[in-house]
Design a protein around this motif. Structure first.
Motif, PDB file in Angstrom:
ATOM      1  N   SER A 158       0.810  -1.216   0.000  1.00  0.00           N
ATOM      2  CA  SER A 158       0.000   0.000   0.000  1.00  0.00           C
ATOM      3  C   SER A 158       0.846   1.272   0.000  1.00  0.00           C
ATOM      4  O   SER A 158       0.460   2.278  -0.606  1.00  0.00           O
ATOM      5  N   THR A 159       2.006   1.238   0.659  1.00  0.00           N
ATOM      6  CA  THR A 159       2.850   2.437   0.699  1.00  0.00           C
ATOM      7  C   THR A 159       3.311   2.828  -0.694  1.00  0.00           C
ATOM      8  O   THR A 159       3.199   3.994  -1.107  1.00  0.00           O
ATOM      9  N   ALA A 160       3.822   1.862  -1.443  1.00  0.00           N
ATOM     10  CA  ALA A 160       4.299   2.124  -2.803  1.00  0.00           C
ATOM     11  C   ALA A 160       3.154   2.558  -3.714  1.00  0.00           C
ATOM     12  O   ALA A 160       3.293   3.488  -4.519  1.00  0.00           O
ATOM     13  N   VAL A 161       2.008   1.904  -3.593  1.00  0.00           N
ATOM     14  CA  VAL A 161       0.852   2.252  -4.430  1.00  0.00           C
ATOM     15  C   VAL A 161       0.366   3.665  -4.129  1.00  0.00           C
ATOM     16  O   VAL A 161       0.074   4.453  -5.042  1.00  0.00           O
ATOM     17  N   ASP A 162       0.280   4.025  -2.858  1.00  0.00           N
ATOM     18  CA  ASP A 162      -0.154   5.378  -2.490  1.00  0.00           C
ATOM     19  C   ASP A 162       0.795   6.438  -3.041  1.00  0.00           C
ATOM     20  O   ASP A 162       0.348   7.502  -3.492  1.00  0.00           O
ATOM     21  N   GLN A 163       2.088   6.172  -3.016  1.00  0.00           N
ATOM     22  CA  GLN A 163       3.064   7.133  -3.524  1.00  0.00           C
ATOM     23  C   GLN A 163       2.940   7.318  -5.030  1.00  0.00           C
ATOM     24  O   GLN A 163       2.983   8.441  -5.538  1.00  0.00           O
ATOM     25  N   LEU A 164       2.777   6.236  -5.770  1.00  0.00           N
ATOM     26  CA  LEU A 164       2.742   6.384  -7.237  1.00  0.00           C
ATOM     27  C   LEU A 164       1.461   7.048  -7.714  1.00  0.00           C
ATOM     28  O   LEU A 164       1.427   7.646  -8.799  1.00  0.00           O
ATOM     29  N   ARG A 165       0.400   6.996  -6.912  1.00  0.00           N
ATOM     30  CA  ARG A 165      -0.860   7.637  -7.305  1.00  0.00           C
ATOM     31  C   ARG A 165      -0.756   9.162  -7.339  1.00  0.00           C
ATOM     32  O   ARG A 165      -1.635   9.830  -7.875  1.00  0.00           O
ATOM     33  N   GLY A 166       0.329   9.697  -6.784  1.00  0.00           N
ATOM     34  CA  GLY A 166       0.538  11.138  -6.839  1.00  0.00           C
ATOM     35  C   GLY A 166       1.376  11.578  -8.019  1.00  0.00           C
ATOM     36  O   GLY A 166       1.768  12.751  -8.095  1.00  0.00           O
ATOM     37  N   ILE A 167       1.668  10.672  -8.964  1.00  0.00           N
ATOM     38  CA  ILE A 167       2.536  10.991 -10.097  1.00  0.00           C
ATOM     39  C   ILE A 167       1.869  10.542 -11.394  1.00  0.00           C
ATOM     40  O   ILE A 167       1.314   9.436 -11.466  1.00  0.00           O
ATOM     41  N   ILE A 168       1.936  11.388 -12.418  1.00  0.00           N
ATOM     42  CA  ILE A 168       1.478  11.026 -13.762  1.00  0.00           C
ATOM     43  C   ILE A 168       2.720  10.764 -14.609  1.00  0.00           C
ATOM     44  O   ILE A 168       3.589  11.636 -14.738  1.00  0.00           O
ATOM     45  N   PHE A 169       2.806   9.600 -15.215  1.00  0.00           N
ATOM     46  CA  PHE A 169       3.986   9.212 -15.987  1.00  0.00           C
ATOM     47  C   PHE A 169       3.764   9.407 -17.486  1.00  0.00           C
ATOM     48  O   PHE A 169       2.705   9.061 -18.019  1.00  0.00           O
ATOM     49  N   ASP A 170       4.777   9.950 -18.146  1.00  0.00           N
ATOM     50  CA  ASP A 170       4.740   9.993 -19.606  1.00  0.00           C
ATOM     51  C   ASP A 170       4.875   8.588 -20.188  1.00  0.00           C
ATOM     52  O   ASP A 170       4.219   8.250 -21.176  1.00  0.00           O
ATOM     53  N   GLN A 171       5.724   7.788 -19.560  1.00  0.00           N
ATOM     54  CA  GLN A 171       5.928   6.407 -19.983  1.00  0.00           C
ATOM     55  C   GLN A 171       6.115   5.525 -18.757  1.00  0.00           C
ATOM     56  O   GLN A 171       6.666   5.968 -17.748  1.00  0.00           O
TER      57      GLN A 171
END
Length: 256
Positions: A158-171
């Motif tokens: 959950s920690t990793a998933v919560d962190q990535l939800r705050g970023i939009i990736f080009d690729q």
């Protein structure tokens, strides 16, 4: 010629051999080849699936690949092939973009292949990949936290998933265990596959790099349908029938 209708054991041995050689079987084709009913072939595939040889899919079955082992062991395998694939992947990356590099040994090769002077924001859940990314002084490296899974070499949960939800990736360069037309991209670990799904939701372009032995094949958990993948980087030895299928789903295919 052996009467395969009268010898089910020999029939299943042949089907197993075809699965190992071709990666998949189609019921209607196998029934015609062996001069038995499609129901008989489906029953054979049911028995082989119980042995862990294949996974039944609509119209046939796909070879079930064995789990590949730990990240530490895998990173020493197929090094030359992974390096060629990595070079092609790096050619897709543009400066000043924000990319995600998933855990996995092929993706580790991508991080190692990046030009020293490249300028970008690179996010990863892999400590090993983060070490390689830090060698680029003009780039920013973001590491997602959490428990490190030994099989994938990446942080999950959950920690990793919560962190990535705050970023939009080009690729996003997504690690892959197995890929087949019938099942799409699949993996062996439930938590890892759920993490990959979350990354895909945050990404404008999804890139999957695959060595040839992973296609066709199936693992236990679905990561993505073919329609969710934008680019596949594969070895040129991959059979044309699979390349053509993936192209029909608007996947850009790059062979090396």
């Amino acid at each position: 010629m052996l009467d395969y209708a009268a010898f089910p054991n020999q029939r299943q041995v042949l089907i197993r051999r075809i699965l190992e050689q071709e990666g998949r079987v189609v019921c209607v084709e196998m029934a015609a080849q062996l001069k038995v009913s499609e129901h008989t072939i489906r029953r054979d595939l049911q028995e082989l699936s119980k042995e862990g040889i294949c996974k039944k899919v609509y119209g046939g079955a796909v070879l079930q690949l064995p789990e590949a082992g730990s990240f530490i062991n895998r990173k020493e395998q197929n090094i030359a092939n992974k390096d060629m694939i990595a070079q092609a992947c790096v050619g897709l990356i543009t400066s000043d973009s924000c990319i995600f590099i998933d855990s996995g040994t092929t993706n580790l090769a991508i991080a190692r292949a990046l030009p020293e002077d490249i300028r970008l924001t690179a996010v990863t859940n892999s400590p090993a990949i983060a070490v390689e990314l830090m060698k680029h002084p003009q780039s920013e490296t973001i590491v997602l936290g959490g428990r490190i899974q030994k099989a994938s070499g990446g942080s999950l949960g959950s920690t990793a998933v919560d962190q990535l939800r705050g970023i939009i990736f080009d690729q996003a360069f997504i690690g892959a265990c197995a890929m087949a037309p019938e099942t799409g991209l699949t993996g062996f670990d439930f938590e890892d596959c759920e993490f990959k799904k979350a990354v895909i939701k945050q990404s404008n372009q999804v890139v999957v790099a695959l060595t040839a032995e992973k296609v066709p094949g199936v693992a236990r958990y679905v990561v993505a349908d073919p329609s969710e993948i934008d680019v596949m980087v594969v070895e040129e030895s991959l059979r044309k029938e699979f390349i053509n299928f993936f192209k029909t789903h608007d996947i850009r295919i790059i062979t090396v």
